[in-house]
Scaffold this motif. Structure first.
Motif, PDB file in Angstrom:
ATOM      1  N   SER A  50       0.737 146.649   8.160  1.00  0.00           N
ATOM      2  CA  SER A  50      -0.205 147.947   8.992  1.00  0.00           C
ATOM      3  C   SER A  50      -1.234 148.031   8.006  1.00  0.00           C
ATOM      4  CB  SER A  50       0.214 149.518   9.569  1.00  0.00           C
ATOM      5  OG  SER A  50       0.776 149.554   8.326  1.00  0.00           O
ATOM      6  N   GLY A  51      -1.512 146.812   7.138  1.00  0.00           N
ATOM      7  CA  GLY A  51      -2.899 146.844   5.503  1.00  0.00           C
ATOM      8  C   GLY A  51      -3.899 146.527   6.390  1.00  0.00           C
ATOM      9  N   TRP A  52      -4.901 145.774   5.479  1.00  0.00           N
ATOM     10  CA  TRP A  52      -5.997 145.215   5.866  1.00  0.00           C
ATOM     11  C   TRP A  52      -6.110 143.518   6.601  1.00  0.00           C
ATOM     12  CZ3 TRP A  52     -10.717 146.495   5.333  1.00  0.00           C
ATOM     13  CH2 TRP A  52     -11.159 147.568   4.417  1.00  0.00           C
ATOM     14  N   PRO A  73       6.796 150.103   7.707  1.00  0.00           N
ATOM     15  CA  PRO A  73       7.340 151.626   7.579  1.00  0.00           C
ATOM     16  C   PRO A  73       6.403 152.418   7.606  1.00  0.00           C
ATOM     17  CG  PRO A  73       6.689 150.244   5.883  1.00  0.00           C
ATOM     18  CD  PRO A  73       6.541 149.223   7.097  1.00  0.00           C
ATOM     19  N   VAL A  74       4.787 151.978   7.384  1.00  0.00           N
ATOM     20  CA  VAL A  74       3.937 153.721   7.700  1.00  0.00           C
ATOM     21  C   VAL A  74       3.292 153.245   9.277  1.00  0.00           C
ATOM     22  CG1 VAL A  74       4.124 154.097   5.836  1.00  0.00           C
ATOM     23  CG2 VAL A  74       2.589 152.034   6.104  1.00  0.00           C
ATOM     24  N   ASN A  75       2.695 154.161   9.981  1.00  0.00           N
ATOM     25  CA  ASN A  75       2.174 154.018  11.206  1.00  0.00           C
ATOM     26  C   ASN A  75       0.482 154.327  10.819  1.00  0.00           C
ATOM     27  OD1 ASN A  75       2.763 157.122  10.762  1.00  0.00           O
ATOM     28  ND2 ASN A  75       3.200 157.220  12.640  1.00  0.00           N
ATOM     29  N   GLY A 152       1.515 143.194   1.665  1.00  0.00           N
ATOM     30  CA  GLY A 152       1.053 143.216   1.102  1.00  0.00           C
ATOM     31  C   GLY A 152       1.657 143.218  -0.363  1.00  0.00           C
ATOM     32  N   ALA A 153       1.897 143.689  -1.279  1.00  0.00           N
ATOM     33  CA  ALA A 153       2.435 143.830  -3.360  1.00  0.00           C
ATOM     34  C   ALA A 153       2.189 145.410  -3.125  1.00  0.00           C
ATOM     35  CB  ALA A 153       1.398 143.035  -3.737  1.00  0.00           C
ATOM     36  N   THR A 154       3.688 145.365  -4.698  1.00  0.00           N
ATOM     37  CA  THR A 154       4.300 146.390  -5.276  1.00  0.00           C
ATOM     38  C   THR A 154       3.537 146.910  -6.481  1.00  0.00           C
ATOM     39  OG1 THR A 154       6.329 145.516  -6.755  1.00  0.00           O
ATOM     40  CG2 THR A 154       6.549 146.686  -3.725  1.00  0.00           C
ATOM     41  N   THR A 155       3.840 147.596  -7.467  1.00  0.00           N
ATOM     42  CA  THR A 155       3.120 147.576  -8.714  1.00  0.00           C
ATOM     43  C   THR A 155       3.963 147.020  -9.766  1.00  0.00           C
ATOM     44  OG1 THR A 155       2.444 150.117  -7.773  1.00  0.00           O
ATOM     45  CG2 THR A 155       2.356 149.589 -10.150  1.00  0.00           C
TER      46      THR A 155
END
Ligand code: FAD
Length: 565
Positions: A50-52, A73-75, A152-155
């Motif tokens: 649910s990102g860009w 995982p996030v709304n 997306g990606a992680t750190t």
């Protein structure tokens, strides 16, 4: 209209796939209703994240053309460029998020707050993990006709020890934890039982990574310490506090124009933010950081920096899901991101069924292959053996023009290649042997194809894919990928993706820097207002714009709230 009956049919769901898991179905209530039976034949589009990137697709998609399911995982959608401002209370967390369900409902879609864990590419089944009411993790399959990976990606840990002693800044929860930790250190520093040495350690804030995120966080922290500390913590002296940025390269903001990174460094020097360049973190311990630094003679020395807080912000790495997918596909050899073709289709997946956008992906243009092909044909036209041919700069230009005509999407890359050729062949009158040029092309191809991991890129790719999906639906209305022999429908209906770099900007503490395609600009208050207006305009909804305006006004009138949340 789109319903996933895993819970409703929990007693006897259809099972299948390699792991024999329950399979979620798209339900149609009334088969006699023509509207519903049309929907039955709409392709199932599953969007991960649910990102860009994902939000840009949802905002571009024709709501009627697909059964849309978004899994994340996030709304909420998070407006990441402003996240550093939320770590110190310049902005409130709620002003940076938009409920994703509002955006999904615009595309008449279905949202599942769950995590995708695997994909069965040949059976077009997505494995989803969800936590049930008893707190147990359950897995099920979600069938798709088209799957979009926008996870997306992680750190990037860079193999450094002790990262459990660091904070990260990727999500809203990270910002909340940072805000609380900064406050906790300030409170602790005021305790009568805290020694002077311990006080200085607690008030030593370290940022590992001199990219835009690290720099913006350091700037926000500095602003807060300067503007609000004296009022709320009169016992803490400003000179007891230190802010350090550790950067492995020679300059901070090293992807920006050199003048801008120098401006940022000068600004930090003026604000007493210490910038440690050519320095690499070796280990992070509870109370100190060990790092190596190259001295003026080029020798490496190991140093220690006591600290009470460390932000780890040193670039991105692949998520577990992407690693799992890459491991399944032989042609996926890039360790940093999933490779797609210029139509954003995942290389090695069944054609036209899986797309990858944003930070989790990288586009393979194969510019080097095209150029070598053209160079070879040029040599044969001239009756020469390509392997023995010498190429002059004008000949190179000619080849580049021909490639550009055939592959307009490569024009940006060719311009950059031109520059590199000029650098390599400085006098421009000399020649390069074919083998030498081929070698050079291969060396730089990887640099050319890796697009920046930015919101700008993810947004452009999401918009592109949304438009293409609309065109695909018009080209084969109401049919699923299984029902129609797509061939290369993607290429037939729409052009390849072309990235347009619109510029970069960063906030550096009551001033900002802008880098617009070679045009650079930096400055004080005016630049800050410009920086704010760019993001204000890009903000995702009227609701978040109003909240942002309220936060900025509140801060100007009353300062930041110096308390834990
Ligand atoms: P994201 O926006 O990261 O979204 C990924 C989504 O996938 C999330 O919703 C996540 O929850 C979901 N997800 C993850 N795993 C799974 C899974 N297994 N299943 C389902 N869903 C999953 N870029 C700029 O251009 N300008 C800036 O000023 C800027 N500032 C930034 C500041 C910060 C602090 C950060 C962290 C980033 C910044 N960026 C900026 C970078 C920008 O945020 C990213 O490039 C952008 O978010 C990438 O978009 P995306 O859609 O690929 O992924």
């Amino acid at each position: 209209y789109t319903d996933i009956p895993v819970s409703e049919n929990a007693l006897e769901p259809r099972r299948g796939g390699p792991k024999n898991l329950p399979i979620a179905e798209v339900l149609v209530d009334d088969d006699d209703c023509p509207e519903n039976s049309r929907q039955k034949h709409k392709p199932k589009l599953v969007i991960l994240g649910s990102g860009w990137g994902s939000v840009a697709i949802l905002k571009t998609l024709n709501p009627e053309d697909y059964h849309v399911t978004v899994v994340s995982p996030v709304n909420y959608f998070l407006f990441t460029p402003m996240l550093p401002s939320a770590t110190v209370g310049t902005l409130e967390l709620r002003s940076l998020v938009e409920p994703i369900r509002l955006i999904v409902s615009r595309a008449k879609g279905h949202f599942l707050k769950a995590e995708a864990v695997d994909v069965e590419l040949s059976e077009k089944l997505l494995e989803v993990a969800q936590t049930n009411a008893q707190g147990e993790e359950c897995h099920f399959y979600l069938p798709y006709d088209k799957l979009v990976l926008g996870v997306g990606a992680t750190t990037n840990p860079h193999g450094v020890k002790g990262l459990e002693n660091c904070h990260f800044l990727k999500d809203i929860e990270d910002a909340r934890l940072i805000r609380n930790k900064v406050m906790q250190n300030l409170e602790q520093a005021c305790m009568p039982t805290t020694s002077d040495e311990e006080r200085r350690r607690l008030l030593s804030f370290v940022v590992s990574g001199g990219g835009p995120t690290g720099v913006e966080f350091a700037a926000e922290l500095f602003d807060m310490l300067n503007e609000d500390l004296g009022r709320s913590f009169p016992k803490i002296l400003r000179n007891e506090i230190s802010v350090h940025v550790i950067q492995s390269r020679g300059h901070i903001l090293n992807t920006y124009d050199e003048a801008l990174s120098k401006f940022a460094e000068a600004r930090f020097a003026h604000d007493q933010v210490e910038v440690l360049t050519n320095s690499r973190v070796k280990e992070v311990q509870k109370d100190k950081i060990l790092f190596s630094q190259k001295d003026e003679n080029g020798e490496t020395v190991t140093k220690e920096l006591p600290m009470g807080f460390c932000l780890w912000s040193t670039g991105v790495a692949q998520t577990e899901l992407c690693k799992r997918i890459a491991n399944k596909i032989e042609v996926q050899t890039n360790k940093h991101a999933l490779e797609t073709d210029t139509h954003l289709r995942l290389n090695g997946a069944p054609l036209g069924s899986v797309y990858a956008i944003g930070d989790c992906s990288t586009v393979q243009n194969n510019v080097a292959d095209h150029l070598v092909h053209f160079l070879r044909s040029m040599a044969w036209e001239k009756g020469k053996d390509p392997e023995k041919m010498e190429i002059t700069f004008p000949e190179w230009r000619d080849v580049a023009q021909r490639v550009k005509k055939r592959f307009p999407q490569a024009s940006d890359h060719l311009r950059r290649l031109d520059k590199l050729f000029e650098q390599y062949d400085k006098d421009q009158n000399g020649t390069l042997a074919f083998g030498e040029l081929h070698e050079l092309l291969l060396q730089i191809d990887s640099k050319l194809t890796s697009l920046p991991a930015t919101a700008q890129r993810a947004h452009q790719q999401g918009q592109y894919l949304g438009r293409k999906l609309n065109k695909l639906a018009q080209a084969a209305p109401g049919m699923t990928a299984n029902e129609v022999d797509y061939g290369d429908l993607d290429e037939a209906v729409y052009k390849a993706f072309e990235y347009h770099h619109l510029g970069s900007l960063a906030y550096i503490g009551n001033s900002a820097v802008f880098d617009f395609n070679g045009l650079s600009f930096s400055g004080g208050l005016m630049a800050v207002y410009l920086w704010r207006s760019v993001y204000f305009a890009q903000s995702v909804s009227l609701r978040t714009r109003i909240l942002l305006a309220m936060d900025w006004s509140k801060r100007a009138l009353f300062g930041r709230d110096m308390m834990n949340y």
